[in-house]
Design a protein around this motif. Structure first.
Motif, PDB file in Angstrom:
ATOM      1  N   ARG A 112       0.846  -1.194   0.000  1.00 13.13           N
ATOM      2  CA  ARG A 112       0.000   0.000   0.000  1.00 13.13           C
ATOM      3  C   ARG A 112       0.883   1.246   0.000  1.00 13.13           C
ATOM      4  NH1 ARG A 112      -2.100   0.597   4.531  1.00 13.13           N
ATOM      5  NH2 ARG A 112      -0.989  -1.068   5.634  1.00 13.13           N
ATOM      6  N   GLU A 113       1.714   1.381  -1.015  1.00 12.28           N
ATOM      7  CA  GLU A 113       2.633   2.523  -1.075  1.00 12.28           C
ATOM      8  C   GLU A 113       1.881   3.851  -1.137  1.00 12.28           C
ATOM      9  OE1 GLU A 113       6.438   2.232  -3.266  1.00 12.28           O
ATOM     10  OE2 GLU A 113       5.619   0.356  -4.043  1.00 12.28           O
ATOM     11  N   ASN A 114       0.645   3.809  -1.630  1.00 11.49           N
ATOM     12  CA  ASN A 114      -0.155   5.041  -1.686  1.00 11.49           C
ATOM     13  C   ASN A 114      -0.541   5.535  -0.300  1.00 11.49           C
ATOM     14  OD1 ASN A 114      -1.723   2.536  -1.850  1.00 11.49           O
ATOM     15  ND2 ASN A 114      -3.543   3.821  -1.917  1.00 11.49           N
ATOM     16  N   HIS A 115      -0.354   4.719   0.730  1.00 15.98           N
ATOM     17  CA  HIS A 115      -0.622   5.118   2.114  1.00 15.98           C
ATOM     18  C   HIS A 115       0.658   5.454   2.880  1.00 15.98           C
ATOM     19  CE1 HIS A 115      -4.744   2.831   2.187  1.00 15.98           C
ATOM     20  NE2 HIS A 115      -4.732   3.872   1.373  1.00 15.98           N
ATOM     21  N   CYS A 116       1.787   5.483   2.214  1.00 15.02           N
ATOM     22  CA  CYS A 116       3.074   5.765   2.864  1.00 15.02           C
ATOM     23  C   CYS A 116       3.075   7.172   3.451  1.00 15.02           C
ATOM     24  CB  CYS A 116       4.203   5.620   1.857  1.00 15.02           C
ATOM     25  SG  CYS A 116       5.840   5.984   2.518  1.00 15.02           S
ATOM     26  N   ALA A 117       3.610   7.297   4.668  1.00 13.05           N
ATOM     27  CA  ALA A 117       3.674   8.598   5.338  1.00 13.05           C
ATOM     28  C   ALA A 117       4.868   9.430   4.876  1.00 13.05           C
ATOM     29  CB  ALA A 117       3.743   8.400   6.848  1.00 13.05           C
ATOM     30  N   ALA A 118       5.760   8.836   4.085  1.00  7.22           N
ATOM     31  CA  ALA A 118       6.912   9.570   3.541  1.00  7.22           C
ATOM     32  C   ALA A 118       6.972   9.316   2.038  1.00  7.22           C
ATOM     33  CB  ALA A 118       8.200   9.124   4.217  1.00  7.22           C
ATOM     34  N   PRO A 119       5.949   9.747   1.290  1.00  6.97           N
ATOM     35  CA  PRO A 119       5.838   9.401  -0.126  1.00  6.97           C
ATOM     36  C   PRO A 119       6.918  10.034  -0.992  1.00  6.97           C
ATOM     37  CG  PRO A 119       4.186  11.034   0.451  1.00  6.97           C
ATOM     38  CD  PRO A 119       4.827  10.602   1.743  1.00  6.97           C
ATOM     39  N   GLN A 120       7.179   9.371  -2.106  1.00 10.52           N
ATOM     40  CA  GLN A 120       8.143   9.862  -3.100  1.00 10.52           C
ATOM     41  C   GLN A 120       7.476   9.915  -4.477  1.00 10.52           C
ATOM     42  OE1 GLN A 120      11.348  10.859  -2.245  1.00 10.52           O
ATOM     43  NE2 GLN A 120      10.516  10.592  -0.191  1.00 10.52           N
ATOM     44  N   SER A 121       6.207  10.300  -4.495  1.00 11.26           N
ATOM     45  CA  SER A 121       5.383  10.231  -5.703  1.00 11.26           C
ATOM     46  C   SER A 121       5.975  11.043  -6.848  1.00 11.26           C
ATOM     47  CB  SER A 121       3.974  10.734  -5.401  1.00 11.26           C
ATOM     48  OG  SER A 121       3.419  10.061  -4.295  1.00 11.26           O
ATOM     49  N   LEU A 122       5.912  10.463  -8.039  1.00  6.78           N
ATOM     50  CA  LEU A 122       6.367  11.163  -9.240  1.00  6.78           C
ATOM     51  C   LEU A 122       5.395  12.290  -9.570  1.00  6.78           C
ATOM     52  CD1 LEU A 122       7.282   8.067 -11.448  1.00  6.78           C
ATOM     53  CD2 LEU A 122       8.780   9.387  -9.950  1.00  6.78           C
ATOM     54  N   GLY A 123       5.935  13.435  -9.939  1.00  7.23           N
ATOM     55  CA  GLY A 123       5.104  14.598 -10.233  1.00  7.23           C
ATOM     56  C   GLY A 123       4.651  15.339  -8.994  1.00  7.23           C
ATOM     57  N   VAL A 124       5.075  14.875  -7.822  1.00  6.57           N
ATOM     58  CA  VAL A 124       4.733  15.533  -6.552  1.00  6.57           C
ATOM     59  C   VAL A 124       6.011  15.787  -5.757  1.00  6.57           C
ATOM     60  CG1 VAL A 124       3.355  15.433  -4.437  1.00  6.57           C
ATOM     61  CG2 VAL A 124       2.509  14.328  -6.530  1.00  6.57           C
ATOM     62  N   TYR A 125       6.705  14.721  -5.402  1.00  4.54           N
ATOM     63  CA  TYR A 125       7.954  14.838  -4.653  1.00  4.54           C
ATOM     64  C   TYR A 125       9.174  14.574  -5.536  1.00  4.54           C
ATOM     65  CZ  TYR A 125       4.903  14.814  -0.604  1.00  4.54           C
ATOM     66  OH  TYR A 125       3.916  15.119   0.308  1.00  4.54           O
ATOM     67  N   ARG A 126       8.945  13.931  -6.668  1.00 11.20           N
ATOM     68  CA  ARG A 126       9.999  13.709  -7.666  1.00 11.20           C
ATOM     69  C   ARG A 126       9.525  14.277  -8.997  1.00 11.20           C
ATOM     70  NH1 ARG A 126      13.035   8.032  -6.887  1.00 11.20           N
ATOM     71  NH2 ARG A 126      12.774   7.723  -4.649  1.00 11.20           N
ATOM     72  N   PRO A 127      10.436  14.558  -9.906  1.00 11.80           N
ATOM     73  CA  PRO A 127      10.021  15.101 -11.209  1.00 11.80           C
ATOM     74  C   PRO A 127       9.036  14.176 -11.914  1.00 11.80           C
ATOM     75  CG  PRO A 127      12.389  15.333 -10.913  1.00 11.80           C
ATOM     76  CD  PRO A 127      11.906  14.487  -9.778  1.00 11.80           C
ATOM     77  N   GLY A 128       8.047  14.799 -12.572  1.00 13.10           N
ATOM     78  CA  GLY A 128       7.003  14.039 -13.250  1.00 13.10           C
ATOM     79  C   GLY A 128       7.094  14.090 -14.756  1.00 13.10           C
ATOM     80  N   GLY A 129       5.962  13.843 -15.410  1.00  8.98           N
ATOM     81  CA  GLY A 129       5.934  13.591 -16.839  1.00  8.98           C
ATOM     82  C   GLY A 129       5.740  14.775 -17.754  1.00  8.98           C
ATOM     83  N   TYR A 130       5.641  16.012 -17.223  1.00  9.28           N
ATOM     84  CA  TYR A 130       5.577  17.184 -18.100  1.00  9.28           C
ATOM     85  C   TYR A 130       6.983  17.467 -18.620  1.00  9.28           C
ATOM     86  CZ  TYR A 130       0.965  18.661 -16.190  1.00  9.28           C
ATOM     87  OH  TYR A 130      -0.351  18.750 -15.804  1.00  9.28           O
ATOM     88  N   ALA A 131       7.568  16.512 -19.275  1.00  7.20           N
ATOM     89  CA  ALA A 131       8.966  16.605 -19.682  1.00  7.20           C
ATOM     90  C   ALA A 131       9.203  15.657 -20.853  1.00  7.20           C
ATOM     91  CB  ALA A 131       9.889  16.245 -18.515  1.00  7.20           C
ATOM     92  N   GLU A 132      10.382  15.783 -21.444  1.00  8.33           N
ATOM     93  CA  GLU A 132      10.728  14.888 -22.550  1.00  8.33           C
ATOM     94  C   GLU A 132      11.130  13.509 -22.049  1.00  8.33           C
ATOM     95  OE1 GLU A 132      12.441  17.630 -26.091  1.00  8.33           O
ATOM     96  OE2 GLU A 132      13.688  17.612 -24.284  1.00  8.33           O
ATOM     97  N   TYR A 133      11.681  13.459 -20.841  1.00  4.96           N
ATOM     98  CA  TYR A 133      12.121  12.186 -20.264  1.00  4.96           C
ATOM     99  C   TYR A 133      11.717  12.110 -18.799  1.00  4.96           C
ATOM    100  CZ  TYR A 133      14.929  11.728 -24.485  1.00  4.96           C
ATOM    101  OH  TYR A 133      15.330  11.639 -25.792  1.00  4.96           O
ATOM    102  N   LEU A 134      11.516  10.895 -18.298  1.00  2.00           N
ATOM    103  CA  LEU A 134      11.121  10.675 -16.915  1.00  2.00           C
ATOM    104  C   LEU A 134      11.924   9.515 -16.339  1.00  2.00           C
ATOM    105  CD1 LEU A 134       9.133  11.086 -14.490  1.00  2.00           C
ATOM    106  CD2 LEU A 134       7.677   9.361 -15.589  1.00  2.00           C
TER     107      LEU A 134
END
Length: 352
Positions: A112-134
């Protein structure tokens, strides 16, 4: 590489040139094919959430750092793989599971990574997909989409997964026998109508204040479409359900008006699943919650296994694509502005 980033909250997205990410271990670098523009991106662009009673949750205080490359609904083709990356092939297109956790807590250990209290979500805490590469931290977060269209698949990573997980919390014993009220007929609402049908549900009674979105919901197969701004909206919902209060409702808006109408339309012992993050405070007298024996459930996106289950339904042709509007990556700011203004019907997707 080019990416479109939040540099200052409430300010236009900026085009930045950043160094190409390097991969190591099980990491994978994708060449972005499609990136969905999601309503959650609005909250990231705004820098927080309205908690009601004059309170606000600050994303900066919760560890979101600028500049931030938005985009958590991404499909990309393998460009480079780390030496430990397994189960993926160069050049193939993959949907990215973005709701990544710390990997060490009990939630992550149980899938249940979506319930993690220290998330590293892409596009939130890490760079996301509004880019040429991810860059994705582990190949296990990739789901092969075969020859499916990247633009129609990308929204499943959030809008599809979120609604699928919310409906699972209602349970098949309810949604297969009873209509479900769906509040909000944007991208998530249309996705909910389609996924409910794919799961063998009885159908959706959709509620929205926008006539165009109500029409889109009816075209997608909703049993009824109710104007949420009507003073008797709750009564109209009950009438559309054959004059009986509903067993379950999913609030994809998360505003006082929608949550209040959903609460009022539910039968004793019913379920209210709140997904939307519009904000504000609840309007219910506390005594009515036990008196009506209602279950109020907060649902936050979904887990990796649920996304795999959803994509299995998509590959089997049981989930029909919702309307998708395609735009080039360089229109990222204009598309986000249109979403802020409520002008997007269906789903907007950036293509590279």
């Amino acid at each position: 590489m080019k990416c479109y980033c939040v540099v200052d909250f409430h300010q236009p997205l900026q085009l930045l040139e950043q160094a190409m990410p390097e991969v190591q271990g099980a990491e994978v670098l994708l060449r972005v094919r499609a990136a969905g523009v999601c309503h959650s991106d609005i909250h990231l662009w705004e820098g927080g959430y309205d908690l009601g009673q004059g309170k606000r949750l600050s994303l900066k205080d919760r560890g979101v750092k600028l500049p931030l490359t938005l985009g958590h609904e991404t499909v990309g083709a393998i460009h480079e793989m780390g030496p430990l990356a397994k189960g993926v092939e160069a050049g193939r297109n993959y949907l990215v599971y973005p709701w990544i956790g710390c990997g060490d807590c009990p939630a992550c250990a149980s899938g249940r990574e979506n319930h993690c209290a220290a998330p590293q979500s892409l596009g939130v805490y890490r760079p996301g997909g509004y880019a040429e590469y991810l860059r994705v931290p582990d190949a296990r977060y990739l789901i092969d989409i075969g020859d499916l269209d990247p633009a129609t698949v990308a929204p499943y990573a959030c809008s599809g997964l979120t609604t699928y997980s919310a409906l699972r919390q209602i349970g098949p014993e309810i949604y297969r026998e009873h209509a479900v009220a769906i509040f909000g007929a944007g991208g998530l609402g249309l996705m909910a109508v389609e996924i409910l049908h794919a799961l063998g549900g009885k159908g959706a009674i959709v509620v929205d204040i926008d006539p165009a979105k109500r029409a889109a919901a009816l075209a997608a197969g909703a049993l009824a479409a109710i104007d949420g701004a009507a003073p008797d909206a709750a009564q109209q919902i009950i009438k559309a359900n054959g004059g009986k209060p509903l067993q379950a409702a999913v609030d994809l808006v998360g505003a006082p008006a929608t949550a209040g109408a959903a609460f009022d339309a539910l039968i004793k012992g019913g379920k209210l699943v709140i997904v939307g993050l519009f904000g504000g405070g609840s309007t219910w007298p506390l005594a009515l919650i036990p008196m009506k024996a209602i279950s109020i459930i907060g649902s936050y996106v979904g887990n990796l296994q649920e996304l795999r289950e959803l994509m299995a339904l998509v590959r089997e042709g049981k989930v029909k694509p919702i309307p998708v509007h395609r735009y080039p990556l360089d229109q990222a700011d204009a598309v986000l502005a249109s979403l802020v203004a409520g002008k997007v019907v269906g789903r907007a997707v950036l293509t590279v």
